[in-house]
Design an enzyme around this catalytic site. Structure first.
Site, mmCIF file in Angstrom:
data_model
loop_
_atom_site.group_PDB
_atom_site.id
_atom_site.type_symbol
_atom_site.label_atom_id
_atom_site.label_comp_id
_atom_site.label_asym_id
_atom_site.label_seq_id
_atom_site.Cartn_x
_atom_site.Cartn_y
_atom_site.Cartn_z
ATOM 1 N N GLU A 76 47.503 -2.241 -49.076
ATOM 2 C CA GLU A 76 47.376 -0.941 -48.435
ATOM 3 C C GLU A 76 47.067 0.067 -49.523
ATOM 4 O OE1 GLU A 76 50.762 -0.126 -46.059
ATOM 5 O OE2 GLU A 76 50.514 -2.037 -45.020
ATOM 6 N N ASP A 87 55.741 11.217 -45.113
ATOM 7 C CA ASP A 87 56.069 10.608 -46.401
ATOM 8 C C ASP A 87 57.208 11.305 -47.113
ATOM 9 O OD1 ASP A 87 54.257 8.339 -46.937
ATOM 10 O OD2 ASP A 87 52.717 9.854 -46.542
ATOM 11 N N TYR A 202 52.206 -2.547 -37.762
ATOM 12 C CA TYR A 202 53.004 -2.005 -38.858
ATOM 13 C C TYR A 202 54.318 -1.515 -38.263
ATOM 14 C CZ TYR A 202 53.952 0.527 -43.218
ATOM 15 O OH TYR A 202 54.487 0.969 -44.405
#
Ligand SMILES: Cc1ncc(COP(=O)(O)O)c(C=O)c1O
Lengths: 289, 418
Positions: A76, A87, A202
């Protein structure tokens, strides 16, 4: 940028506009093949994440090469964005650093092109927020991905509801669109993802943002079982995966483990020149070697 | 394509009037703008919020409680005030001020905080988070949390903490925790990022009260609905014989995210004869690149969960905004404003830091009203506009807030301490 051409023989995109059901729809992509291989070998696929351009593009390139040689299964590559709202501090910091270096989506495509030129055959997925892709052009991005050898995209701020355009572009160019699911996802939402996803799913390991953690979420097995119940696609677990023990625990319930912040934090302890070797050693450590 | 009308009858909203338009659709789209660009982790909570809000809007008990608090706690209705000396100064149309500065806590932000706070309570959430720029939304949320007995964390950029110190002290007195944000531009954009990260992490027990008509659906719609009380009151007050005796010819409001503007515009959207003008911050001038004139100089993109105009570079990286006023210092703007701009139903202009500072002094000296720096942007344009209009016409300014919070900035800018 010149207009990209789909050069590589690619798995045919399913024809027709309706989302294809997950089981057996598209021919297996390079990503599917990688997970099939690790599954056949009885291993947990290791999926390292690096922010493109941090600390600089040459180091990212060399580190991917070293990790590929050390047996990484799927890459990734993070596309830096000014406002990475899913994040934690590590990827915020690397994104800012990469942006300060001038790294943009076009540079990420070029990076993958160079890696393919140097013989890296491991699947590579670009992971980044939707706005840089929108400005690049979704169809142009999918076409460029096909031209340079990017296998798919992961877009953390693109839920199924907003994904029609990118999904169509990815299918037209034979790219995988990897969706994220979370412990908070309802079964209905998991099914919506299963209908649209290709490559792998994911699975965000916890309710939170990216970043290294000491422990895995206690609810992980039950949650992964819920995901498993709706799809035959490989499941890769990410967010917080930091140690060989985490990888082992994840491997009991999923096909792959994504390791991002812990890897990046580790590499920060080395000079850029030493980072490729350090990354390879870290990956072997995650395998318990 | 059939237009799906999902908005429940707004006749049940706190201050009733018919919904003038049928947007947004079920996906939260205002034309090509809006939507729900949010991490999957939040999507179930967003669905829950959508459902709870749709239900609350139709619940007479909820609307009665909103109305009671707006009256008894916030002090509504706020006056519509004819500004005689400002009118004489401009030398054209009559100028009226919709006095949101007189609402409890000193700005319009409290209208939305009351509504969303009651919704949080209805959902059983005990922990509230918010972002703030000028601190007015943070103060409003901290106030409502104190009143309702809810825990409160406010994210605020370090730059804003320094320039809006009085509001930081107010939030702390009210029992809120103010968390400084040191990432990025250390202003409203980054405070919003941090609030969203908190929400992603604590979504199971936390309610996020967004302070403007921005963010993912249903926030732009919900905040507009809770702010429309400004426009509903204005519409009623304007028609009284001793006021305008009809509808105003123009309404002028400053636009950061766009909540005071959307609140006062919304009930007038169907009245084509009423010109709607949003005033953005031109900072040091749009040509300087140091500005926050998103609608005037931005391009369409996605930030904080919705598609709208955005200050960004060629590659889609968000550019830091600049304005002397913390509440306008934001590179995004609400999606409904983007739609109104493209429809041509509202127009958007930009006013510089220097013009806003001058207008702040003008309103202070001529009318005895010290406006917020945000509000001063609207005042500056309204005075110019009124000067071009005949005396029998009228302009309403959304006087979105009072200027006490800005005294440090103003003293420094004007050299008052030398
Ligand atoms: C007094 C005042 N006016 C206007 C604004 C700008 O917000 P909005 O555009 O959402 O009304 C703020 C924001 O902090 C404010 O405090």
């Amino acid at each position: 940028m010149t207009a990209p051409v789909a050069a590589r023989p690619t798995p045919a995109a399913p024809s027709g506009a309706a989302p294809a059901p997950a089981p057996g729809a598209p021919a297996p992509s390079r990503i599917a093949a990688a997970f099939a291989r690790s599954r056949a070998e009885g291993r947990t696929a290791l999926c390292p994440f690096l922010t493109a351009g941090y600390p600089d593009l040459a180091t990212t390139e060399a580190t991917v090469l070293a990790l590929a040689e050390a047996g990484a299964d799927v890459f990734e590559i993070g596309v830096p964005f000014s406002d990475p709202l899913a994040d934690g501090t590590t990827i915020q910091r690397t994104s800012q650093g990469a942006l300060a270096n001038g790294t943009r989506l076009a540079d990420c495509f070029a990076l993958v092109g160079r890696l393919r030129g140097r013989g890296v055959a491991v699947p590579i997925v670009l992971m980044g927020y939707v706005n840089p892709m929108l400005q690049y052009g979704l169809d142009r991005a999918a076409a460029e991905a096909a031209a340079v050898g990017v296998d798919g995209f992961i877009v953390p701020d693109l839920p199924t509801e907003e994904s029609d355009d990118l999904l169509a572009a990815c299918r037209a160019h034979g790219r995988d669109l990897v969706f994220l699911v979370a412990p908070t996802s309802t079964d209905d939402r998991l099914r919506a993802v299963a209908e649209r996803a290709s490559g792998f799913v994911y699975c965000v390991s916890l309710t939170g943002v990216t970043g290294a953690r000491a422990d895995l979420d206690a609810g992980l097995p039950g949650y992964l079982a819920r995901v498993r119940a709706v799809t035959d696609l490989p499941l890769a677990v990410g967010f917080g995966i930091s140690t060989a023990e985490h990888v082992r625990q994840v491997g009991a319930h999923a096909d792959g483990a994504v390791v991002a912040s812990a890897l990046i934090n580790h590499l920060d302890g080395f000079s850029p020149a030493a980072q490729p070797a350090a990354a390879a050693a870290f990956l072997r450590g995650l395998r318990g070697e | 394509m059939a237009v799906e009308t999902v908005a429940p009858p707004v006749a049940d909203a706190p201050v009733a009037a018919d919904a003038p338009v049928a947007w947004p659709d079920a996906q939260g789209r205002f034309g090509a703008f809006g939507g729900t660009y949010a991490p999957e982790t939040l999507m179930p909570a967003i669905a829950e919020l959508k459902a709870a809000y749709a239900e609350a809007r139709l619940d007479p008990a909820f609307n009665a409680e909103v109305a009671r608090l707006l009256r008894d706690f916030v002090g509504r209705p706020t006056p519509l005030y004819f500004a005689p000396r400002l009118t004489a100064h401009a030398g054209g149309a009559r100028i009226f001020l919709k006095r949101e500065d007189l609402a409890h806590t000193g700005a319009h932000k409290i209208n939305n905080a009351v509504g969303q706070g009651l919704l949080a309570q209805r959902l059983g959430k005990q922990r509230i988070i918010a972002e703030t720029g000028a601190g007015q939304h943070g103060v409003a949320v901290a106030t409502v949390c104190a009143m309702l007995g809810l825990g409160c964390v406010v994210y605020m950029g370090e730059v804003d903490i320094a320039r809006q110190a009085p509001n930081v002290a107010r939030m702390r007195l009210l029992g809120a925790e103010v968390r400084p944000v040191s990432s990025g531009s250390r202003t409203l954009k980054d405070a919003t990022n941090e609030a969203i990260r908190d929400w992603v992490t604590n979504v199971r027990d936390t309610f996020y009260i967004i302070g403007s008509v921005v963010g993912m659906h249903p926030y732009p719609m919900m905040t507009r609905d809770f702010q429309r009380v400004i426009g509903d009151e204005t519409r009623r007050q304007a028609q009284e014989p001793d006021q305008i005796g009809g509808l105003p010819n123009a309404i002028v409001a400053c636009v950061g995210g766009g909540s005071n503007a959307m609140g006062i515009f919304y009930p007038f959207l169907g009245d084509e004869e009423v010109a709607l003008i949003g005033v953005e911050a031109a900072g040091e001038g749009v040509a300087s690149g140091r500005h926050a004139a998103t609608l005037s100089a931005g391009r369409v993109g996605v930030l904080h969960g919705s598609r709208s105009y955005l200050l960004q570079d060629e590659a889609g990286q968000v550019i830091e905004a600049h304005s002397i006023s913390a509440g306008l210092d934001y590179p995004g703007v609400g999606p409904e404003h983007a739609y109104l701009k493209d429809l041509g139903r509202a127009r958007y202009v930009a006013v510089t830091d220097a013009q806003a500072l001058a207008a702040l002094q003008l309103l202070s000296r001529l009318e005895g009203i010290i406006p917020a720096l945000e509000t001063a942007h609207a005042v500056a344009h309204a005075v110019e506009l009124a000067a071009t209009m005949p005396a029998e016409q009228s302009v309403v300014i959304s006087c979105s807030g009072r200027g006490d919070k800005d005294l440090d900035t103003v003293r420094a800018e004007l050299g008052m301490d030398r």
